[in-house]
Motif scaffolding. Structure first.
Motif, mmCIF file in Angstrom:
data_model
loop_
_atom_site.group_PDB
_atom_site.id
_atom_site.type_symbol
_atom_site.label_atom_id
_atom_site.label_comp_id
_atom_site.label_asym_id
_atom_site.label_seq_id
_atom_site.Cartn_x
_atom_site.Cartn_y
_atom_site.Cartn_z
ATOM 1 N N GLU A 107 0.832 -1.208 0.000
ATOM 2 C CA GLU A 107 0.000 0.000 0.000
ATOM 3 C C GLU A 107 0.864 1.255 0.000
ATOM 4 O OE1 GLU A 107 -3.314 2.066 3.002
ATOM 5 O OE2 GLU A 107 -2.781 -0.054 3.189
ATOM 6 N N GLN A 108 1.921 1.263 0.805
ATOM 7 C CA GLN A 108 2.802 2.423 0.845
ATOM 8 C C GLN A 108 3.573 2.594 -0.460
ATOM 9 O OE1 GLN A 108 4.974 1.241 4.377
ATOM 10 N NE2 GLN A 108 3.867 2.710 5.659
ATOM 11 N N PRO A 130 -7.404 1.278 -4.901
ATOM 12 C CA PRO A 130 -7.692 0.129 -4.041
ATOM 13 C C PRO A 130 -7.462 0.379 -2.558
ATOM 14 C CG PRO A 130 -5.622 -0.181 -5.187
ATOM 15 C CD PRO A 130 -6.216 1.072 -5.731
ATOM 16 N N TYR A 131 -6.902 1.525 -2.185
ATOM 17 C CA TYR A 131 -6.611 1.784 -0.772
ATOM 18 C C TYR A 131 -7.282 3.101 -0.367
ATOM 19 C CZ TYR A 131 -2.858 -1.269 -2.403
ATOM 20 O OH TYR A 131 -2.148 -2.280 -3.011
ATOM 21 N N PRO A 132 -8.554 3.076 -0.051
ATOM 22 C CA PRO A 132 -9.249 4.331 0.288
ATOM 23 C C PRO A 132 -8.632 5.047 1.477
ATOM 24 C CG PRO A 132 -10.810 2.533 -0.079
ATOM 25 C CD PRO A 132 -9.463 1.917 -0.020
ATOM 26 N N ALA A 133 -8.080 4.295 2.419
ATOM 27 C CA ALA A 133 -7.494 4.937 3.599
ATOM 28 C C ALA A 133 -6.165 5.619 3.292
ATOM 29 C CB ALA A 133 -7.294 3.912 4.714
#
Length: 466
Positions: free
Chosen positions: A46-47, A213-216
Motif C-alpha cells: 500500500e505504501q 484500491p486503498y481508500p485509507a
C-alpha cells in the motif's frame, strides 16, 4: 550483535506465548519465508503504490533517472533550487551548465527536465522515501510500477499516442523470497515516441488509475507547474506539455527482467565528459559519497552501504568536505610552516596540549628571568658599558625586544587560559603604567627648568646649583 538480540527477543516471546502455542498446536504453521519477508519489509504494498502513483507512468528512461536520483535526496533538493533559479535552462544544455556541481550524474541529468524537479521539490520527504524503497526493495518497487501501469491501462488512460509508445511484453521479473508470484506477468514498457524528444506526462493519480484500491491511503497529487503545462485541465488521463529535446541527458533505462537499471555507456560519456565510465559499468550502482550523510532506513542498506563510508566520512561529506578542500588545507599548513607560524590545533586534545606547552614555557621564562637578573654592581657596570657603546647596545636591545615580542605573539593565543586572576593583575599593572606615563607635568608644560633641592649644605653655601 543484532542477530543475538533478535534471537533473545524471539526466545522471550516464545516462552511468554507457550500456552497459546499449545492450544493452537493443530493449526497450520505459516511459511518461514513469508514471516521473514514481513519482518524485513521496509514499506508495504500500500505504501509503495502510494509513493509511486505520481511517477509510475513516466517513460522508462525518465523513471530510471528519477529512481537513481531519489537515492540522493539532499542533492535532488539542491538541483530543484538551481532549476527554479534558472527557469529557462532545460535539455542537454542545462546538464552541461551544472557539470561543475558536485551532484551525482543522475541528479545532474534531471535538470534537463525542470517540470520534473518542480514536482520533486514539493516534497523532499517523499523523495527520500522513494529512494529508500528503491535501495531496500527494488523487486517490490518495480512490481508496484507494473501493477499501477496495468491499472491505468485497464482504466483506458494509458495508451500509445504521438508522445509515447506503450508496449506490452511477457517479461518474467525475479521473485523475492517470501513474495507471491503476481497474477499478471505482463510487463508494460513506455518509451518516448521520438528518442530525442521527451514529453513528461502529468496526471491526477486519484482518477487515472480507476478506483483506488486503498481508500485509507489515497495517492498524493502534485499539481503540474502551469508554466510547463499551459491550459491543461486534468480530469482523467494523461496530459503532455512542451517536449524536451535531449540527446545524451537520459542515459538510464529500466531493466524489467532484473528489476534494476541499465546504463547506456555512450550516452553517459557524451554528457559526463569529466566522469567517464567503461563498457563494463553498464549497471547502475549506488554511490554512498553522494548520500550527503542522510541515514539509510533499513538495516540491510546500512550494512551494505554504511561500511563503505564510516560515520566521520559521512559527516564530512554532509558538510561538503572533499579531496580538493583537504588539499587546500594542507597547502595552507605548509605555507604557515614556511612562514614560521605555528599551526592551529586540529582537535580538542591538540589544543589542550598547546595550552600546557604555552604555560610551561611562560613559567620557565619567568624562572630564567629571575636567575639571570643582574646584581647592583653588574647593573652599574652594564650602564657604563652601555654608555660607551650606545649603538651596539641599542641594536642588542631591539633584537631582544623583537625576540620577546615574537615569543609573546606565539603564546598569547593560550596565555592566561588557566590563570585568569594573574592575567587580570598584569593587565591592571600595564594600564596603570600607561596612565602614569601619559600624566602631564605642569613644569614641563610651562617650559620651566626643573630645580631639585641639593642633598648637602656645603653645596648650598657654594652659590647654589651650577
Amino acid at each position: 550483535m543484532h542477530s543475538s538480540l533478535l534471537r533473545a527477543a524471539s526466545l522471550l516471546l516464545a516462552l511468554s506465548a507457550a500456552p497459546l502455542l499449545l492450544q493452537a498446536a493443530d493449526a497450520p504453521a505459516a511459511p518461514a519465508a513469508a514471516t521473514a519477508s514481513a519482518k524485513d519489509a521496509v514499506f508495504t504494498t500500500e505504501q509503495l503504490d502510494q509513493m509511486l502513483a505520481s511517477i509510475a507512468l513516466y517513460p522508462d528512461p525518465l523513471l530510471a533517472q528519477v529512481l537513481m536520483a531519489a537515492t540522493y535526496p539532499g542533492e535532488v533538493a539542491e538541483a530543484a533550487g538551481w532549476s527554479k533559479a534558472h527557469p529557462d535552462a532545460k535539455g542537454d544544455d542545462a546538464v552541461k551548465q551544472v557539470a561543475s556541481q558536485t551532484w551525482d550524474p543522475s541528479v545532474q541529468a534531471l535538470v534537463a527536465f525542470p517540470q520534473v524537479l518542480a514536482t520533486l521539490g514539493q516534497d523532499p520527504v517523499w523523495v527520500q522515501r522513494l529512494g529508500d524503497a528503491f535501495l531496500a526493495q527494488p523487486d517490490e518497487l518495480m512490481a508496484g510500477v507494473q501493477r499501477l501501469r496495468r491499472q491505468a491501462q485497464a482504466a483506458g488512460n494509458l495508451q500509445s499516442n504521438q508522445y509515447q509508445n506503450v508496449t506490452v511484453q511477457n517479461v518474467t521479473p525475479p521473485i523475492s523470497a517470501g513474495t507471491t508470484k503476481p497474477a499478471d506477468n505482463t510487463t508494460i514498457i513506455i518509451q518516448p515516441a521520438d528518442p530525442q524528444v521527451v514529453y513528461v506526462p502529468t496526471y491526477n493519480p486519484t482518477t487515472t488509475y480507476g478506483t483506488w484500491p486503498y481508500p485509507a491511503s489515497p495517492p498524493v497529487y502534485y499539481p503540474p507547474p502551469p508554466a510547463y503545462y499551459p491550459g491543461q485541465a486534468l480530469v482523467a488521463g494523461l496530459a503532455f506539455g512542451t517536449g524536451v529535446a535531449v540527446v545524451a541527458s537520459l542515459w538510464g533505462d529500466c531493466d524489467w527482467g532484473n528489476n534494476d537499471i541499465d546504463i547506456d555507456v555512450n550516452r553517459y560519456n557524451n554528457i559526463n565528459g569529466n566522469n567517464r565510465i567503461t563498457n563494463n559499468q553498464n549497471k547502475w550502482q549506488h554511490n554512498t559519497v553522494h548520500r550527503d550523510g542522510v541515514p539509510y532506513r533499513d538495516n540491510r542498506s546500512r550494512a551494505q552501504y554504511g561500511r563503505q563510508l564510516d560515520g566521520a566520512a559521512q559527516r564530512d561529506a554532509y558538510r561538503g568536505d572533499n579531496a580538493q578542500r583537504a588539499q587546500a588545507r594542507e597547502r595552507a599548513r605548509n605555507s604557515m610552516d614556511k612562514a614560521g607560524i605555528e599551526r592551529p590545533a586540529t582537535s580538542n586534545r591538540e589544543a589542550r596540549n598547546q595550552v600546557r606547552e604555552a604555560q610551561s614555557a611562560n613559567v620557565g621564562n619567568r624562572m630564567q628571568g629571575g636567575a639571570d637578573r643582574p646584581r647592583a654592581a653588574d647593573r652599574a657596570q652594564g650602564n657604563t658599558r652601555e654608555a660607551r657603546q650606545p649603538g651596539v647596545n641599542q641594536r642588542d636591545n631591539r633584537a631582544s625586544h623583537a625576540r620577546t615580542a615574537a615569543g609573546s605573539a606565539r603564546n598569547n593565543a593560550f596565555a592566561g587560559a588557566r590563570s585568569p586572576s594573574q592575567t587580570r593583575v598584569q593587565a591592571d599593572r600595564g594600564r596603570a603604567s600607561q596612565i602614569s606615563a601619559q600624566r602631564p607635568n605642569t613644569s614641563r608644560v610651562a617650559g620651566h627648568q626643573i630645580s631639585r633641592p641639593s642633598g648637602g649644605g656645603m653645596r648650598q653655601r657654594g652659590g647654589g646649583r651650577r
